[in-house]
Motif scaffolding. Structure first.
Motif, PDB file in Angstrom:
ATOM      1  N   ILE A  32      28.001  38.788  34.809  1.00 38.52           N
ATOM      2  CA  ILE A  32      29.024  37.770  34.771  1.00 38.52           C
ATOM      3  C   ILE A  32      30.170  38.071  35.668  1.00 38.52           C
ATOM      4  CG2 ILE A  32      30.538  36.742  33.089  1.00 38.52           C
ATOM      5  CD1 ILE A  32      28.354  39.062  31.489  1.00 38.52           C
ATOM      6  N   LEU A  33      30.439  36.954  36.382  1.00 38.28           N
ATOM      7  CA  LEU A  33      31.686  36.934  37.507  1.00 38.28           C
ATOM      8  C   LEU A  33      32.831  36.468  36.377  1.00 38.28           C
ATOM      9  CD1 LEU A  33      33.279  37.267  39.957  1.00 38.28           C
ATOM     10  CD2 LEU A  33      32.519  35.011  40.474  1.00 38.28           C
ATOM     11  N   ALA A  34      33.986  37.110  36.193  1.00 40.80           N
ATOM     12  CA  ALA A  34      35.298  36.621  35.512  1.00 40.80           C
ATOM     13  C   ALA A  34      36.309  37.189  36.156  1.00 40.80           C
ATOM     14  CB  ALA A  34      34.962  37.417  33.946  1.00 40.80           C
ATOM     15  N   ARG A  35      37.281  36.489  35.969  1.00 39.31           N
ATOM     16  CA  ARG A  35      38.585  36.730  36.693  1.00 39.31           C
ATOM     17  C   ARG A  35      39.790  36.669  35.775  1.00 39.31           C
ATOM     18  NH1 ARG A  35      38.510  35.948  42.157  1.00 39.31           N
ATOM     19  NH2 ARG A  35      36.686  35.178  43.076  1.00 39.31           N
ATOM     20  N   ASP A  36      40.530  37.353  35.705  1.00 39.17           N
ATOM     21  CA  ASP A  36      42.027  37.572  34.784  1.00 39.17           C
ATOM     22  C   ASP A  36      42.727  36.425  35.113  1.00 39.17           C
ATOM     23  OD1 ASP A  36      43.510  38.607  36.881  1.00 39.17           O
ATOM     24  OD2 ASP A  36      43.648  40.548  36.127  1.00 39.17           O
ATOM     25  N   GLU A  37      43.990  36.421  34.517  1.00 41.33           N
ATOM     26  CA  GLU A  37      44.855  35.251  34.649  1.00 41.33           C
ATOM     27  C   GLU A  37      45.661  35.208  35.903  1.00 41.33           C
ATOM     28  OE1 GLU A  37      46.115  39.107  32.613  1.00 41.33           O
ATOM     29  OE2 GLU A  37      44.987  37.424  31.943  1.00 41.33           O
ATOM     30  N   GLU A  38      45.302  36.344  36.607  1.00 37.90           N
ATOM     31  CA  GLU A  38      45.983  36.334  38.050  1.00 37.90           C
ATOM     32  C   GLU A  38      44.880  36.300  39.134  1.00 37.90           C
ATOM     33  OE1 GLU A  38      48.136  40.127  38.504  1.00 37.90           O
ATOM     34  OE2 GLU A  38      49.473  39.908  36.664  1.00 37.90           O
ATOM     35  N   GLY A  39      43.805  35.875  38.731  1.00 40.94           N
ATOM     36  CA  GLY A  39      42.621  35.494  39.535  1.00 40.94           C
ATOM     37  C   GLY A  39      41.862  36.861  40.200  1.00 40.94           C
ATOM     38  N   ARG A  40      42.213  38.033  39.490  1.00 33.40           N
ATOM     39  CA  ARG A  40      41.382  39.190  40.014  1.00 33.40           C
ATOM     40  C   ARG A  40      40.146  39.114  39.257  1.00 33.40           C
ATOM     41  NH1 ARG A  40      46.176  43.344  38.421  1.00 33.40           N
ATOM     42  NH2 ARG A  40      45.733  41.995  36.478  1.00 33.40           N
ATOM     43  N   LYS A  97      23.247  43.430  41.857  1.00 33.61           N
ATOM     44  CA  LYS A  97      23.360  42.150  40.885  1.00 33.61           C
ATOM     45  C   LYS A  97      24.702  41.833  40.919  1.00 33.61           C
ATOM     46  CE  LYS A  97      24.134  44.832  36.578  1.00 33.61           C
ATOM     47  NZ  LYS A  97      24.264  46.091  37.513  1.00 33.61           N
ATOM     48  N   THR A  98      25.665  42.808  41.034  1.00 34.68           N
ATOM     49  CA  THR A  98      27.281  42.689  41.327  1.00 34.68           C
ATOM     50  C   THR A  98      27.444  41.721  42.550  1.00 34.68           C
ATOM     51  OG1 THR A  98      27.738  44.459  39.894  1.00 34.68           O
ATOM     52  CG2 THR A  98      29.479  43.624  41.782  1.00 34.68           C
ATOM     53  N   VAL A  99      26.911  42.238  43.597  1.00 33.94           N
ATOM     54  CA  VAL A  99      26.995  41.506  44.974  1.00 33.94           C
ATOM     55  C   VAL A  99      26.616  40.122  44.897  1.00 33.94           C
ATOM     56  CG1 VAL A  99      26.663  41.527  47.400  1.00 33.94           C
ATOM     57  CG2 VAL A  99      27.160  43.821  46.315  1.00 33.94           C
ATOM     58  N   ALA A 100      25.251  39.943  44.249  1.00 38.09           N
ATOM     59  CA  ALA A 100      24.515  38.714  44.386  1.00 38.09           C
ATOM     60  C   ALA A 100      25.509  37.552  43.401  1.00 38.09           C
ATOM     61  CB  ALA A 100      23.234  38.795  43.735  1.00 38.09           C
ATOM     62  N   CYS A 101      26.023  37.893  41.988  1.00 39.78           N
ATOM     63  CA  CYS A 101      26.739  37.138  41.280  1.00 39.78           C
ATOM     64  C   CYS A 101      27.920  36.800  42.000  1.00 39.78           C
ATOM     65  CB  CYS A 101      26.815  37.983  40.038  1.00 39.78           C
ATOM     66  SG  CYS A 101      27.420  37.004  38.560  1.00 39.78           S
ATOM     67  N   TYR A 102      28.751  37.802  42.457  1.00 39.59           N
ATOM     68  CA  TYR A 102      29.992  37.551  43.268  1.00 39.59           C
ATOM     69  C   TYR A 102      29.705  36.434  44.285  1.00 39.59           C
ATOM     70  CZ  TYR A 102      34.024  37.805  46.123  1.00 39.59           C
ATOM     71  OH  TYR A 102      34.998  37.711  47.019  1.00 39.59           O
ATOM     72  N   THR A 103      28.691  36.769  45.125  1.00 41.74           N
ATOM     73  CA  THR A 103      28.519  35.797  46.156  1.00 41.74           C
ATOM     74  C   THR A 103      28.166  34.331  45.718  1.00 41.74           C
ATOM     75  OG1 THR A 103      27.676  37.627  47.593  1.00 41.74           O
ATOM     76  CG2 THR A 103      27.108  35.298  48.223  1.00 41.74           C
ATOM     77  N   LEU A 104      27.329  34.233  44.684  1.00 41.52           N
ATOM     78  CA  LEU A 104      27.061  32.824  44.234  1.00 41.52           C
ATOM     79  C   LEU A 104      27.944  32.350  43.373  1.00 41.52           C
ATOM     80  CD1 LEU A 104      23.237  33.551  43.004  1.00 41.52           C
ATOM     81  CD2 LEU A 104      24.258  32.189  45.017  1.00 41.52           C
ATOM     82  N   GLY A 105      28.858  33.257  42.633  1.00 40.26           N
ATOM     83  CA  GLY A 105      30.300  32.598  42.033  1.00 40.26           C
ATOM     84  C   GLY A 105      31.148  32.041  42.918  1.00 40.26           C
ATOM     85  N   LYS A 106      31.366  32.720  44.118  1.00 36.22           N
ATOM     86  CA  LYS A 106      32.400  32.363  45.269  1.00 36.22           C
ATOM     87  C   LYS A 106      31.800  30.845  45.802  1.00 36.22           C
ATOM     88  CE  LYS A 106      35.247  34.013  47.249  1.00 36.22           C
ATOM     89  NZ  LYS A 106      36.706  33.903  47.166  1.00 36.22           N
ATOM     90  N   GLN A 107      30.791  30.835  45.722  1.00 36.92           N
ATOM     91  CA  GLN A 107      29.993  29.416  46.258  1.00 36.92           C
ATOM     92  C   GLN A 107      30.365  28.440  45.202  1.00 36.92           C
ATOM     93  OE1 GLN A 107      25.937  30.108  47.238  1.00 36.92           O
ATOM     94  NE2 GLN A 107      26.324  31.093  49.028  1.00 36.92           N
ATOM     95  N   TYR A 108      29.943  28.716  43.932  1.00 37.60           N
ATOM     96  CA  TYR A 108      30.451  27.811  42.751  1.00 37.60           C
ATOM     97  C   TYR A 108      31.829  27.430  42.895  1.00 37.60           C
ATOM     98  CZ  TYR A 108      31.220  26.421  38.170  1.00 37.60           C
ATOM     99  OH  TYR A 108      31.868  25.782  36.837  1.00 37.60           O
ATOM    100  N   GLU A 109      32.655  28.593  42.930  1.00 37.92           N
ATOM    101  CA  GLU A 109      34.009  28.318  42.699  1.00 37.92           C
ATOM    102  C   GLU A 109      34.459  27.297  44.228  1.00 37.92           C
ATOM    103  OE1 GLU A 109      35.546  32.462  40.583  1.00 37.92           O
ATOM    104  OE2 GLU A 109      35.359  32.090  42.848  1.00 37.92           O
ATOM    105  N   ALA A 110      33.922  27.710  45.292  1.00 32.86           N
ATOM    106  CA  ALA A 110      34.393  26.844  46.406  1.00 32.86           C
ATOM    107  C   ALA A 110      34.115  25.132  46.001  1.00 32.86           C
ATOM    108  CB  ALA A 110      33.663  27.280  47.782  1.00 32.86           C
ATOM    109  N   LYS A 111      32.859  25.175  45.583  1.00 36.15           N
ATOM    110  CA  LYS A 111      32.286  23.480  45.420  1.00 36.15           C
ATOM    111  C   LYS A 111      33.330  22.997  44.249  1.00 36.15           C
ATOM    112  CE  LYS A 111      27.474  24.158  46.026  1.00 36.15           C
ATOM    113  NZ  LYS A 111      26.081  24.134  45.402  1.00 36.15           N
ATOM    114  N   LEU A 112      33.895  23.682  43.273  1.00 34.60           N
ATOM    115  CA  LEU A 112      34.980  23.375  42.398  1.00 34.60           C
ATOM    116  C   LEU A 112      36.342  22.688  42.960  1.00 34.60           C
ATOM    117  CD1 LEU A 112      34.593  25.538  39.310  1.00 34.60           C
ATOM    118  CD2 LEU A 112      33.688  23.117  39.465  1.00 34.60           C
TER     119      LEU A 112
END
Length: 181
Positions: free
Chosen positions: A47-55, A164-179
């Motif tokens: 799971i890719l999750a970010r805190d209230e400061e985006g970290r 799995k961490t690198v893959a999830c982060y990479t796909l998560g960044k793509q998802y966030e960019a689309k948003l």
């Protein structure tokens, strides 16, 4: 061309808490036989999750097969009575102490299909609120928060090397960019 291998015989050599090991004698498409070693694994979530400061929320824990501590996104093996979605919610809260209002699937991937049937389901968690940290009795975890720049630097310097961490982060960044489009 038809791609398949028919199992002629199989033997379970080991069955443990997480994995089992089988050997298979298979018939190839040309009629010849071959030997396969297969690791059976229940699969997992990441799971890719970010805190209230985006970290980015990561966990640091010792990984015995590698003989060192690894920085990883929150993750865990699938429990047989939970769906991947339910498992991701559970692992996020247990490992980070956060719950989420939205969990978006990023798909799944086979970690090593040449010898294992492990499938990892990837998610992005959004709308985090404080929950209750928990976990297994034999897990000792530190919560680490990194900016995107620190995360990228961690990949480049070898501080983050869990696939799995690198893959999830990479796909998560793509998802966030689309948003944000």
């Amino acid at each position: 061309m038809l791609f398949r291998e028919d199992t002629i015989s199989k033997e379970e050599l080991y069955s443990g808490k997480i994995i089992s090991l089988e050997t298979h004698q298979v018939e190839l498409i040309d009629g010849k036989s071959a030997f396969r070693e297969i690791v059976r694994h229940p699969g997992g979530v990441c799971i890719l999750a970010r805190d209230e400061e985006g970290r980015i929320l990561l966990v640091k824990q010792f990984r015995k097969p590698m003989e060192e501590a690894y920085l990883e996104l929150p993750a865990g093996k699938l429990e047989k009575d939970l769906t991947p979605y339910e498992n991701a919610l559970k692992e996020l809260e247990e490992e980070t102490g956060y719950k989420c209002s939205t969990l978006k699937s990023l798909g799944a991937f086979a970690t090593s299909p040449g010898y294992s049937d492990e499938l990892i389901h990837l998610f992005v968690a959004e709308g985090l609120t404080l929950g209750k940290i928990g976990g297994d009795d034999d897990e000792f975890i530190d919560l680490v928060r990194l900016t995107d720049e620190e995360f990228q630097d961690g990949i480049e310097t070898g501080k983050i090397k869990d696939l799995k961490t690198v893959a999830c982060y990479t796909l998560g960044k793509q998802y966030e960019a689309k948003l944000s489009e």
